[in-house]
Scaffold this motif. Sequence first.
Motif, PDB file in Angstrom:
ATOM      1  N   THR A 308      76.614  -8.617  59.951  1.00 61.05           N
ATOM      2  CA  THR A 308      75.886  -7.561  59.253  1.00 61.05           C
ATOM      3  C   THR A 308      76.851  -6.744  58.191  1.00 61.05           C
ATOM      4  OG1 THR A 308      75.858  -6.061  60.849  1.00 61.05           O
ATOM      5  CG2 THR A 308      73.776  -7.232  60.557  1.00 61.05           C
ATOM      6  N   THR A 309      77.683  -6.078  58.752  1.00 58.34           N
ATOM      7  CA  THR A 309      78.831  -5.420  58.156  1.00 58.34           C
ATOM      8  C   THR A 309      79.781  -6.114  57.461  1.00 58.34           C
ATOM      9  OG1 THR A 309      78.899  -4.095  60.401  1.00 58.34           O
ATOM     10  CG2 THR A 309      80.890  -3.646  58.674  1.00 58.34           C
ATOM     11  N   VAL A 310      80.047  -7.304  57.620  1.00 62.00           N
ATOM     12  CA  VAL A 310      80.782  -8.289  56.648  1.00 62.00           C
ATOM     13  C   VAL A 310      80.184  -8.428  55.539  1.00 62.00           C
ATOM     14  CG1 VAL A 310      81.975 -10.336  56.301  1.00 62.00           C
ATOM     15  CG2 VAL A 310      82.308  -9.094  58.353  1.00 62.00           C
ATOM     16  N   LEU A 311      78.768  -8.715  55.688  1.00 57.20           N
ATOM     17  CA  LEU A 311      78.160  -9.089  54.322  1.00 57.20           C
ATOM     18  C   LEU A 311      77.843  -7.776  53.543  1.00 57.20           C
ATOM     19  CD1 LEU A 311      75.044 -11.148  55.956  1.00 57.20           C
ATOM     20  CD2 LEU A 311      76.694 -12.082  54.195  1.00 57.20           C
ATOM     21  N   PHE A 338      63.072  -8.606  54.593  1.00 55.75           N
ATOM     22  CA  PHE A 338      64.400  -9.536  55.399  1.00 55.75           C
ATOM     23  C   PHE A 338      64.809  -9.038  56.353  1.00 55.75           C
ATOM     24  CE2 PHE A 338      65.299 -11.363  50.734  1.00 55.75           C
ATOM     25  CZ  PHE A 338      65.198 -12.768  51.305  1.00 55.75           C
ATOM     26  N   CYS A 339      65.014  -7.826  56.519  1.00 57.53           N
ATOM     27  CA  CYS A 339      65.311  -7.013  57.857  1.00 57.53           C
ATOM     28  C   CYS A 339      64.436  -7.330  58.951  1.00 57.53           C
ATOM     29  CB  CYS A 339      65.599  -5.535  57.512  1.00 57.53           C
ATOM     30  SG  CYS A 339      66.980  -5.241  56.748  1.00 57.53           S
ATOM     31  N   ALA A 340      63.148  -7.052  58.638  1.00 57.27           N
ATOM     32  CA  ALA A 340      62.027  -7.227  59.609  1.00 57.27           C
ATOM     33  C   ALA A 340      62.017  -8.649  60.151  1.00 57.27           C
ATOM     34  CB  ALA A 340      60.779  -6.899  58.868  1.00 57.27           C
ATOM     35  N   MET A 343      64.800  -8.998  62.439  1.00 56.65           N
ATOM     36  CA  MET A 343      64.597  -8.318  63.953  1.00 56.65           C
ATOM     37  C   MET A 343      63.616  -9.338  64.371  1.00 56.65           C
ATOM     38  SD  MET A 343      64.177  -4.386  62.740  1.00 56.65           S
ATOM     39  CE  MET A 343      65.771  -3.536  62.396  1.00 56.65           C
ATOM     40  N   LEU A 344      62.427  -9.915  64.135  1.00 51.21           N
ATOM     41  CA  LEU A 344      61.583 -10.770  64.587  1.00 51.21           C
ATOM     42  C   LEU A 344      62.406 -11.963  65.293  1.00 51.21           C
ATOM     43  CD1 LEU A 344      58.495 -10.650  62.618  1.00 51.21           C
ATOM     44  CD2 LEU A 344      58.818  -9.601  64.730  1.00 51.21           C
ATOM     45  N   LEU A 345      63.521 -12.458  64.470  1.00 58.38           N
ATOM     46  CA  LEU A 345      64.292 -13.745  64.907  1.00 58.38           C
ATOM     47  C   LEU A 345      65.335 -13.249  66.101  1.00 58.38           C
ATOM     48  CD1 LEU A 345      65.928 -15.251  61.534  1.00 58.38           C
ATOM     49  CD2 LEU A 345      64.150 -16.135  63.208  1.00 58.38           C
ATOM     50  N   MET A 346      65.526 -12.135  66.383  1.00 56.79           N
ATOM     51  CA  MET A 346      66.085 -11.613  67.492  1.00 56.79           C
ATOM     52  C   MET A 346      65.234 -11.842  68.752  1.00 56.79           C
ATOM     53  SD  MET A 346      69.362 -10.678  67.160  1.00 56.79           S
ATOM     54  CE  MET A 346      69.376  -9.665  68.731  1.00 56.79           C
ATOM     55  N   LEU A 347      64.146 -11.969  68.592  1.00 51.06           N
ATOM     56  CA  LEU A 347      63.129 -12.308  69.791  1.00 51.06           C
ATOM     57  C   LEU A 347      63.453 -13.811  70.414  1.00 51.06           C
ATOM     58  CD1 LEU A 347      59.578 -11.269  68.183  1.00 51.06           C
ATOM     59  CD2 LEU A 347      61.164  -9.939  70.174  1.00 51.06           C
ATOM     60  N   ARG A 348      64.402 -14.483  69.755  1.00 53.93           N
ATOM     61  CA  ARG A 348      64.955 -15.783  70.480  1.00 53.93           C
ATOM     62  C   ARG A 348      66.157 -15.380  71.329  1.00 53.93           C
ATOM     63  NH1 ARG A 348      64.750 -20.523  67.291  1.00 53.93           N
ATOM     64  NH2 ARG A 348      66.798 -20.657  67.604  1.00 53.93           N
ATOM     65  N   LEU A 363      71.166 -12.218  62.584  1.00 55.05           N
ATOM     66  CA  LEU A 363      71.978 -11.279  61.911  1.00 55.05           C
ATOM     67  C   LEU A 363      72.216 -11.617  60.755  1.00 55.05           C
ATOM     68  CD1 LEU A 363      74.363 -10.408  65.110  1.00 55.05           C
ATOM     69  CD2 LEU A 363      72.385  -8.945  64.285  1.00 55.05           C
ATOM     70  N   VAL A 364      72.438 -12.682  60.221  1.00 55.66           N
ATOM     71  CA  VAL A 364      72.784 -13.010  58.920  1.00 55.66           C
ATOM     72  C   VAL A 364      71.338 -12.522  57.743  1.00 55.66           C
ATOM     73  CG1 VAL A 364      72.869 -14.984  57.389  1.00 55.66           C
ATOM     74  CG2 VAL A 364      74.262 -14.847  59.149  1.00 55.66           C
ATOM     75  N   VAL A 365      70.321 -12.874  58.329  1.00 58.11           N
ATOM     76  CA  VAL A 365      68.881 -12.660  57.858  1.00 58.11           C
ATOM     77  C   VAL A 365      68.672 -10.850  57.653  1.00 58.11           C
ATOM     78  CG1 VAL A 365      66.499 -12.388  57.720  1.00 58.11           C
ATOM     79  CG2 VAL A 365      67.589 -14.750  58.285  1.00 58.11           C
ATOM     80  N   MET A 366      69.286 -10.421  58.907  1.00 62.11           N
ATOM     81  CA  MET A 366      69.071  -9.021  59.001  1.00 62.11           C
ATOM     82  C   MET A 366      70.200  -8.262  57.673  1.00 62.11           C
ATOM     83  SD  MET A 366      68.238  -5.982  60.455  1.00 62.11           S
ATOM     84  CE  MET A 366      68.776  -4.421  61.000  1.00 62.11           C
ATOM     85  N   GLY A 367      71.604  -9.048  57.735  1.00 61.14           N
ATOM     86  CA  GLY A 367      72.477  -8.533  56.989  1.00 61.14           C
ATOM     87  C   GLY A 367      72.213  -8.643  55.518  1.00 61.14           C
ATOM     88  N   LEU A 368      71.551  -9.722  55.101  1.00 60.59           N
ATOM     89  CA  LEU A 368      71.001  -9.834  53.550  1.00 60.59           C
ATOM     90  C   LEU A 368      69.923  -8.942  53.216  1.00 60.59           C
ATOM     91  CD1 LEU A 368      70.658 -13.936  53.811  1.00 60.59           C
ATOM     92  CD2 LEU A 368      72.596 -12.586  52.545  1.00 60.59           C
TER      93      LEU A 368
END
Length: 491
Positions: A308-311, A338-340, A343-348, A363-368
């Motif tokens: 997230t920070t690098v993006l 995108f952030c939402a 976060m839903l992908l983090m359920l995996r 985290l890539v989707v969150m960062g984008l």
Amino acid sequence: MDDDRPGDIRLGTARGRWVILATVLGSTMALLDSTVVNVALPRIGEDLDTDMAVLQWTVNAYLLTLAGLILLGGALGDRYGRRKIFVIGIVWFAIGSLLCGLAPNSTTLIVARALQGVGGALLTPGSLALIQASFHPDDRSRAVGLWSGLGGVGAAIGPFVGGWLVDGPGWRWIFLINVPLAAICVPVALRHVPESRDPRAHHHRFDILGAFLGAAALTLVTYALIDTAWWAGVAGVLVGVAFVRVEKRRPEPMLPLSVFRSRLFTAVNLVTLCVYAAFGGFFFLVALQLQVVSGYSALEAGVALLPTTVLMLLFSARSGQLAERIGPRIPLTAGPLFCAAGMLLMLRVGEHASYVRDVLPALVVMGLGMVTLVAPLTATVLSSVDTGRAGIASGINNAAARAAGLLAVAALPLLAGMGPEAYRSATEFNDTFRRAMPMCAGILVLGALIAAVAVRRPARAGVQPECRVNCGVGAPPLEGGAAQGEEPAAR
């Protein structure tokens, strides 16, 4: 030979490099302590034998004083000298850090974290303001860009360093490391950074009562959420009402409510509250989830969050340029969505989660999403008010983001049903984490809806943000150059 006067220092000189070093060190100390602590929370809880509420207060004690006093910190620098207040903030922050590192119990740690926040409120506004005031106008834009970029690099390596310290020398060193950094920063600032003031600041009064009431309201509401004390919630609401009444009546309020007459400013701040509440809750809980449930070490958890920070470091400037062409509505609608999704992908992410398959995509989707929305949000805040009020608008937006984060850290464990010992049980924490992530995603969807309905392209060209790069997950960047009503530096 370098000129001693503010506004005459050239970036390519030795003194210019010293000014950059001092301001980057100061701002990076405060930036890192608002994020790296999350990685250390499980170890802090185990070492001090504390419950979940103490972990929440370890994060929120810092955010309370920082959010409540950051506007006052900027005003103090304008009147009494930006370098003076910056140095006082560094020393104060270092003392708070030392007390955190030596804390024998959780009560001492929480008090010391609150002291750290006071130091952060003094040094954070002054860092960029010193850059603006010190450098020659021809070099100012490049100096701000260098300061912003180096700060981004510091934010990127911070979780790695924090995790390494927690797994190595121990969690206390994420605080103690600030002491030698301050020992470098203070003499450099005193010797090489010229003093500067706003000559108009002496005609203004400090709104001490407003600052006190605002901080007290936040403290009471936070206490009510963490310790489920209904009386504190009622008291917090009453103090909040008193704060609004005081700010309406004071001739020179800390929070001029008239700025909210701009519908665009109000809308963007509502989006800010939603976005940074979700970010605050997400990063607080994810650092625990990776360690408590997935079995990551502190170092692995810190490194895991780097995408997230690098993006943001690589692409936030380009996102700002795109938003200038297409307007803020689309980025401020799409970014939270995108952030939402992230976060839903983090359920995996559960027990024995694969980093490449489970953690990284989320985290890539969150960062984008963060890249898409942060720079346009800052630009829209500045464009939604008159040029002379851009500084206060930026400060309000920054403080609102920090307040939203601290309230989310207080409320989410309660809403998700986390017990006081949840972080000691992988099964219990995983269950509550799965309830909390959809809540964070829902707050982001609400923010996207507000943006879609209420955010429009500003009617006039406003101040453009000086900070083209922002890697902080706790708040949008402060725009120090505009804080005194100055015209933005030439680009």
